[in-house]
Design a protein around this motif. Structure first.
Motif, PDB file in Angstrom:
ATOM      1  N   LEU A  12     102.776  31.187  75.510  1.00  0.00           N
ATOM      2  CA  LEU A  12     102.036  32.358  75.975  1.00  0.00           C
ATOM      3  C   LEU A  12     102.983  33.463  76.417  1.00  0.00           C
ATOM      4  O   LEU A  12     103.680  34.033  75.612  1.00  0.00           O
ATOM      5  CB  LEU A  12     101.011  31.977  77.051  1.00  0.00           C
ATOM      6  CG  LEU A  12      99.879  31.066  76.569  1.00  0.00           C
ATOM      7  CD1 LEU A  12      99.037  30.576  77.738  1.00  0.00           C
ATOM      8  CD2 LEU A  12      98.993  31.759  75.550  1.00  0.00           C
ATOM      9  N   ILE A  13     103.028  33.757  77.697  1.00  0.00           N
ATOM     10  CA  ILE A  13     103.860  34.856  78.197  1.00  0.00           C
ATOM     11  C   ILE A  13     105.190  34.288  78.667  1.00  0.00           C
ATOM     12  O   ILE A  13     105.234  33.476  79.580  1.00  0.00           O
ATOM     13  CB  ILE A  13     103.147  35.601  79.347  1.00  0.00           C
ATOM     14  CG1 ILE A  13     101.865  36.246  78.814  1.00  0.00           C
ATOM     15  CG2 ILE A  13     104.062  36.641  79.973  1.00  0.00           C
ATOM     16  CD1 ILE A  13     100.990  36.858  79.881  1.00  0.00           C
ATOM     17  N   ILE A  18     108.092  37.860  74.567  1.00  0.00           N
ATOM     18  CA  ILE A  18     106.929  38.643  74.979  1.00  0.00           C
ATOM     19  C   ILE A  18     107.354  40.058  75.372  1.00  0.00           C
ATOM     20  O   ILE A  18     106.632  41.018  75.124  1.00  0.00           O
ATOM     21  CB  ILE A  18     106.107  37.928  76.086  1.00  0.00           C
ATOM     22  CG1 ILE A  18     104.701  38.528  76.200  1.00  0.00           C
ATOM     23  CG2 ILE A  18     106.788  37.984  77.426  1.00  0.00           C
ATOM     24  CD1 ILE A  18     103.829  38.324  75.004  1.00  0.00           C
ATOM     25  N   VAL A  19     108.545  40.194  75.955  1.00  0.00           N
ATOM     26  CA  VAL A  19     109.038  41.534  76.282  1.00  0.00           C
ATOM     27  C   VAL A  19     109.165  42.345  74.993  1.00  0.00           C
ATOM     28  O   VAL A  19     108.769  43.507  74.918  1.00  0.00           O
ATOM     29  CB  VAL A  19     110.385  41.461  77.041  1.00  0.00           C
ATOM     30  CG1 VAL A  19     111.025  42.833  77.146  1.00  0.00           C
ATOM     31  CG2 VAL A  19     110.160  40.870  78.420  1.00  0.00           C
ATOM     32  N   ARG A  20     109.719  41.725  73.955  1.00  0.00           N
ATOM     33  CA  ARG A  20     109.843  42.410  72.662  1.00  0.00           C
ATOM     34  C   ARG A  20     108.480  42.778  72.096  1.00  0.00           C
ATOM     35  O   ARG A  20     108.280  43.885  71.611  1.00  0.00           O
ATOM     36  CB  ARG A  20     110.590  41.514  71.661  1.00  0.00           C
ATOM     37  CG  ARG A  20     112.072  41.402  71.889  1.00  0.00           C
ATOM     38  CD  ARG A  20     112.827  42.675  71.490  1.00  0.00           C
ATOM     39  NE  ARG A  20     112.515  43.159  70.161  1.00  0.00           N
ATOM     40  CZ  ARG A  20     113.101  42.749  69.040  1.00  0.00           C
ATOM     41  NH1 ARG A  20     114.054  41.837  69.076  1.00  0.00           N
ATOM     42  NH2 ARG A  20     112.752  43.247  67.871  1.00  0.00           N
ATOM     43  N   LYS A  28      99.389  47.624  76.270  1.00  0.00           N
ATOM     44  CA  LYS A  28      98.911  48.021  77.602  1.00  0.00           C
ATOM     45  C   LYS A  28      97.955  46.984  78.195  1.00  0.00           C
ATOM     46  O   LYS A  28      97.685  46.995  79.393  1.00  0.00           O
ATOM     47  CB  LYS A  28      98.199  49.375  77.537  1.00  0.00           C
ATOM     48  CG  LYS A  28      99.129  50.512  77.164  1.00  0.00           C
ATOM     49  CD  LYS A  28     100.233  50.675  78.184  1.00  0.00           C
ATOM     50  CE  LYS A  28     101.240  51.724  77.787  1.00  0.00           C
ATOM     51  NZ  LYS A  28     102.531  51.517  78.405  1.00  0.00           N
ATOM     52  N   ARG A  29      97.402  46.110  77.335  1.00  0.00           N
ATOM     53  CA  ARG A  29      96.503  45.067  77.837  1.00  0.00           C
ATOM     54  C   ARG A  29      96.654  43.818  76.993  1.00  0.00           C
ATOM     55  O   ARG A  29      96.717  43.882  75.770  1.00  0.00           O
ATOM     56  CB  ARG A  29      95.053  45.533  77.808  1.00  0.00           C
ATOM     57  CG  ARG A  29      94.111  44.480  78.402  1.00  0.00           C
ATOM     58  CD  ARG A  29      92.713  44.998  78.570  1.00  0.00           C
ATOM     59  NE  ARG A  29      92.058  45.039  77.271  1.00  0.00           N
ATOM     60  CZ  ARG A  29      90.745  45.100  77.122  1.00  0.00           C
ATOM     61  NH1 ARG A  29      89.951  45.165  78.160  1.00  0.00           N
ATOM     62  NH2 ARG A  29      90.220  45.129  75.919  1.00  0.00           N
ATOM     63  N   ILE A  30      96.717  42.679  77.690  1.00  0.00           N
ATOM     64  CA  ILE A  30      96.773  41.373  77.039  1.00  0.00           C
ATOM     65  C   ILE A  30      95.467  40.649  77.328  1.00  0.00           C
ATOM     66  O   ILE A  30      95.067  40.521  78.490  1.00  0.00           O
ATOM     67  CB  ILE A  30      97.947  40.517  77.560  1.00  0.00           C
ATOM     68  CG1 ILE A  30      99.285  41.212  77.301  1.00  0.00           C
ATOM     69  CG2 ILE A  30      97.921  39.127  76.932  1.00  0.00           C
ATOM     70  CD1 ILE A  30     100.474  40.540  77.986  1.00  0.00           C
ATOM     71  N   LEU A  31      94.823  40.188  76.265  1.00  0.00           N
ATOM     72  CA  LEU A  31      93.675  39.293  76.398  1.00  0.00           C
ATOM     73  C   LEU A  31      94.213  37.908  76.096  1.00  0.00           C
ATOM     74  O   LEU A  31      94.431  37.556  74.927  1.00  0.00           O
ATOM     75  CB  LEU A  31      92.559  39.684  75.432  1.00  0.00           C
ATOM     76  CG  LEU A  31      91.971  41.073  75.620  1.00  0.00           C
ATOM     77  CD1 LEU A  31      90.964  41.384  74.531  1.00  0.00           C
ATOM     78  CD2 LEU A  31      91.348  41.226  76.998  1.00  0.00           C
ATOM     79  N   GLN A  48      99.722  36.476  85.089  1.00  0.00           N
ATOM     80  CA  GLN A  48      99.381  37.858  85.405  1.00  0.00           C
ATOM     81  C   GLN A  48     100.539  38.585  86.088  1.00  0.00           C
ATOM     82  O   GLN A  48     100.723  39.780  85.888  1.00  0.00           O
ATOM     83  CB  GLN A  48      98.120  37.903  86.273  1.00  0.00           C
ATOM     84  CG  GLN A  48      96.879  37.542  85.469  1.00  0.00           C
ATOM     85  CD  GLN A  48      95.633  37.370  86.310  1.00  0.00           C
ATOM     86  OE1 GLN A  48      95.685  36.852  87.422  1.00  0.00           O
ATOM     87  NE2 GLN A  48      94.504  37.799  85.772  1.00  0.00           N
ATOM     88  N   MET A  49     101.332  37.863  86.869  1.00  0.00           N
ATOM     89  CA  MET A  49     102.472  38.468  87.563  1.00  0.00           C
ATOM     90  C   MET A  49     103.717  38.564  86.675  1.00  0.00           C
ATOM     91  O   MET A  49     104.664  39.245  87.017  1.00  0.00           O
ATOM     92  CB  MET A  49     102.799  37.685  88.824  1.00  0.00           C
ATOM     93  CG  MET A  49     101.727  37.812  89.901  1.00  0.00           C
ATOM     94  SD  MET A  49     102.169  37.008  91.464  1.00  0.00           S
ATOM     95  CE  MET A  49     102.482  35.329  90.974  1.00  0.00           C
ATOM     96  N   ALA A  50     103.701  37.896  85.524  1.00  0.00           N
ATOM     97  CA  ALA A  50     104.890  37.824  84.665  1.00  0.00           C
ATOM     98  C   ALA A  50     105.076  39.043  83.765  1.00  0.00           C
ATOM     99  O   ALA A  50     106.090  39.149  83.100  1.00  0.00           O
ATOM    100  CB  ALA A  50     104.822  36.566  83.798  1.00  0.00           C
ATOM    101  N   VAL A  51     104.112  39.940  83.756  1.00  0.00           N
ATOM    102  CA  VAL A  51     104.216  41.121  82.889  1.00  0.00           C
ATOM    103  C   VAL A  51     104.488  42.359  83.736  1.00  0.00           C
ATOM    104  O   VAL A  51     104.215  42.376  84.936  1.00  0.00           O
ATOM    105  CB  VAL A  51     102.938  41.323  82.043  1.00  0.00           C
ATOM    106  CG1 VAL A  51     102.704  40.135  81.132  1.00  0.00           C
ATOM    107  CG2 VAL A  51     101.742  41.593  82.910  1.00  0.00           C
ATOM    108  N   PRO A  52     105.001  43.403  83.124  1.00  0.00           N
ATOM    109  CA  PRO A  52     105.232  44.649  83.868  1.00  0.00           C
ATOM    110  C   PRO A  52     103.919  45.179  84.449  1.00  0.00           C
ATOM    111  O   PRO A  52     102.841  44.928  83.891  1.00  0.00           O
ATOM    112  CB  PRO A  52     105.767  45.615  82.801  1.00  0.00           C
ATOM    113  CG  PRO A  52     106.223  44.751  81.672  1.00  0.00           C
ATOM    114  CD  PRO A  52     105.416  43.500  81.720  1.00  0.00           C
ATOM    115  N   PRO A  53     103.996  45.909  85.556  1.00  0.00           N
ATOM    116  CA  PRO A  53     102.772  46.415  86.196  1.00  0.00           C
ATOM    117  C   PRO A  53     101.973  47.389  85.327  1.00  0.00           C
ATOM    118  O   PRO A  53     100.802  47.632  85.597  1.00  0.00           O
ATOM    119  CB  PRO A  53     103.274  47.107  87.466  1.00  0.00           C
ATOM    120  CG  PRO A  53     104.739  47.253  87.305  1.00  0.00           C
ATOM    121  CD  PRO A  53     105.198  46.268  86.284  1.00  0.00           C
TER     122      PRO A  53
END
Length: 166
Positions: A12-13, A18-20, A28-31, A48-53
């Motif tokens: 998953l993340i 995932i950064v790439r 802008k949004r991950i489902l 949810q905390m693992a991605v940029p704000p």
């Protein structure tokens, strides 16, 4: 832009990949569609905390994802549908009209009973069968970790992978 990429990655993340993907597709949004993650508050919050704000993550059960995906097809955001298992993709494609008929498969871990599809993806029998089902629905399934890597089409490896499970 709607659905920028529909991706299967059993981690998953995670880190670089995932950064790439987020950067390459301006996500802008991950489902994130995964039963276990959706029902485990601790794991859900970790993702949810693992991605940029600047990126919103919605963690959904499969049955709850269809309406969100239909909405994402027509919205202005660059959306990533992210799943762990190709069987989930097969269900989504059967239940949601209007999706671009493409599935990207990234890393899939080596597990007991898997066949090596690519050097970075290993499939269980039911995963290979789900991918074949997608292929039969007219979905282009390709394996690629990051965008600057050569794509490997399911059509070019399917006989070899399916033969392992006969």
């Amino acid at each position: 832009m709607s659905i920028s990429i529909f991706r299967c990655d059993d981690r998953l993340i995670h880190g670089q990949c995932i950064v790439r993907v987020l950067n390459d597709f301006h996500i802008k949004r991950i489902l994130l569609v995964d039963e276990f993650t959706a029902t485990n508050p601790v794991i859900k919050s970790v993702y949810q905390m693992a991605v940029p704000p600047t990126v919103k993550v919605e963690v959904l059960r499969s049955s709850d994802s269809y309406e969100k995906i239909k909405e994402a097809i027509n919205n202005e955001l660059n959306n990533l549908i992210l799943i762990k298992n190709p069987k989930v993709a097969f269900e989504i494609f059967k239940n949601v009209n209007g999706l671009k008929k493409e599935l990207n498969i990234g890393p899939m871990s080596s597990r007991k009973g898997t066949a090596k599809a690519t050097y970075f993806s290993n499939l269980l029998k039911e995963e290979a069968e789900a991918i074949e089902g997608l292929y039969q629905l007219g979905v282009r399934v390709y394996f690629q970790q990051v965008t600057d890597q050569k794509e490997i089409e399911w059509s070019s490896i399917r006989d070899k992978v399916l033969q392992v499970f006969k």
